[in-house]
Design an enzyme around this catalytic site. Structure first.
Site: not given
Length: 496
Positions: A43, A279
């Site tokens: 991100k 994740s």
């Protein structure tokens, strides 16, 4: 070594690592380790791109507050960018996400507004929109912002293609989350070689894409259920993801169980030495499924979105204890020194200087004057050591109570001159009758050390002494001071 003008210049160019022990022996599984970004996740790319795009367009004004709804990684990346560029940041986050993420965000200077877990990802997004409209904040809109996808087309996808230098890639595997990585990378890979399979993984108990069911406008997807993969799949299909699916870019959707995600994240650490979050374990589970079905010699590329450090309060670390287990205790006991379960060997008397009794201590007039000067400067004075964890614990209690106090750090540079910090120790011992640090005084009278401070708070005498001396404090505070001690100082750590 390369020199950079800003931490923001270090975003991207993450390594592609071939797995040696977890992949099928005849298939090459390569993982894109996004934890190498400065704030530890994929991100960071999007955070920088969104802010730069907003600056170029004029949508973000100098000094304007930035706001975004995030499960943590986007917010942490934005906090880095905003800190460097001088923008205040507000993050909205569902209360169910890990505590480490909140603390990292606040450490970086962001404000964190929590939303009820029952309102899921759509709730934290709605709160961000509400706050942006009410206060004039710039809303990043990561789920629909084309800058989110564009940066992955420009960087992530090109890095992957450059690393293979024309060798064919069988499949690229990712989660979908905001959809930025999925959309940005898939369109470049497909343009370079339409044979590359784009595989999207999602939670098996929340098959938003796999169900084929449509999503009501402005509402949660009917197939969403809470799952273990934080940030991997919100309760809605983002516009960027919908655009990618509609463009026919997705070749396969692989459902992944939460327990399998946990297992593979741990296996990556223990068998490959790669430390990632839940994740990433989930995405690897899908990649290994693809690899088992791939032709021999194929190259499969898997995205690993973030580091495992921000998952310590989640089930990923279940069973990872703070204290020694039986095997470690047995190893400790296999040699005689430095053990918790037996007293330390008493050294020869000649090798250790004897601690003098207070009455025996030599008079040091200059140190005594310095002591009196310190006591005259404040009603509450703590003589401490900067590195001492008991001193830290005492400071925490004063901070929670809102007590204004003077900390005299005997090991600070100010007290190194003329060895004053060392010279004050026997003077303090003579005044208090104890050689230990910290030593706390209220109204010029000694209270004692950390233990005595905690006891005085619990029995009410601390409040009485503070009130008698006119010191303000939070009378409504409910504090268990034992919880202010570092974990290794708790009584249960004495034998483990």
């Amino acid at each position: 070594m390369t020199r950079y003008a800003s931490i923001l210049e270090t975003v991207g160019r993450t390594p592609l690592v071939r797995l040696a022990r977890l992949a099928p022996p005849d298939v090459n599984v390569h993982v894109k380790v996004e934890a190498f970004n400065p704030m530890g996740s994929v991100k960071d790319r999007m955070a920088l791109a969104v802010i730069e795009a907003a600056e170029r367009s004029g949508a973000l004004r100098p000094g304007q507050t930035v706001i975004e709804a995030t499960s943590g990684n986007t917010g942490i990346g934005l906090a880095m960018v905003c800190a460097r560029r001088g923008y205040p940041l507000v993050v909205t986050m569902a209360e169910s996400f890990s505590l480490e993420r909140r603390r990292l965000l606040r450490f970086l200077g962001a404000r964190v507004v929590l939303t009820p877990a029952s309102e899921k990802g759509s709730g934290m997004l709605a709160k961000a929109i509400e706050l942006a409209e009410a206060h004039g904040y710039f809303l990043c809109r990561q789920f629909e912002n084309e800058a989110n996808a564009e940066v992955h087309s420009r960087t992530t996808a090109r890095e992957i293609l450059d690393d293979f230098q024309g060798e064919p890639i069988h499949a690229w595997v990712t989660g979908f989350g905001t959809g930025g990585t999925l959309k940005g990378v898939s369109r470049v890979l497909k343009a370079a070689d339409p044979r590359i399979r784009i595989v999207v993984a999602e939670p098996d108990n929340a098959p938003l894409l796999g169900s084929g069911e449509t999503q009501p406008v402005g509402a949660s997807h009917p197939r969403f259920r809470p799952h273990l993969m934080q940030g991997w799949s919100p309760d809605f299909i983002s516009p960027l993801t919908q655009q990618t699916v509609a463009a026919g870019m997705v070749d396969e959707i692989v459902p992944v169980a939460g327990e399998e995600a946990l297992r593979l994240a741990r296996e990556l650490a223990r068998k490959e030495g790669i430390f990632v979050g839940i994740s990433a374990g989930a995405t690897l589970a899908a990649a290994l499924d693809v690899a088992r079905r791939a032709p021999s010699g194929s190259h499969v590329v898997c995205m690993l979105p973030d580091t495992g450090e921000r998952y310590q309060s989640t089930p990923l670390f279940e069973g990872i204890e703070d204290e020694m287990n039986e095997e470690e205790l047995a190893l400790s006991r296999s040699t005689p020194g430095c053990r918790f379960d037996v007293p330390a060997p008493r050294p020869a008397a000649a090798s250790v200087p004897r601690v003098a009794e207070p009455a025996e201590l030599e008079r040091d007039a200059e140190a005594e004057r310095r002591l009196e000067e310190c006591l005259a400067q404040a009603t509450v004075v703590m003589f401490s050591l900067a590195w001492c964890e008991f001193c830290w614990a005492a400071r925490k209690l004063f901070a929670r109570l809102g007590v204004d106090y003077l900390s005299v750090d005997l090991d600070s540079p100010a007290y190194q001159e003329y060895d004053m910090g060392v010279r004050l120790r026997p003077v303090l011992a003579q005044r208090t009758g104890a050689p230990t640090i910290p030593q706390i005084f209220i109204g010029g009278e000694p209270l004692g050390g950390c233990g005595e401070l905690f006891e005085a708070w619990e029995n009410g005498s601390l409040g009485e002494r503070l009130a008698a001396c006119g010191v303000a404090y939070d009378r409504e505070a409910r504090i268990d001071p034992r919880l202010l001690l570092p974990a290794w100082l708790h009584p249960r750590s004495a034998t483990a």
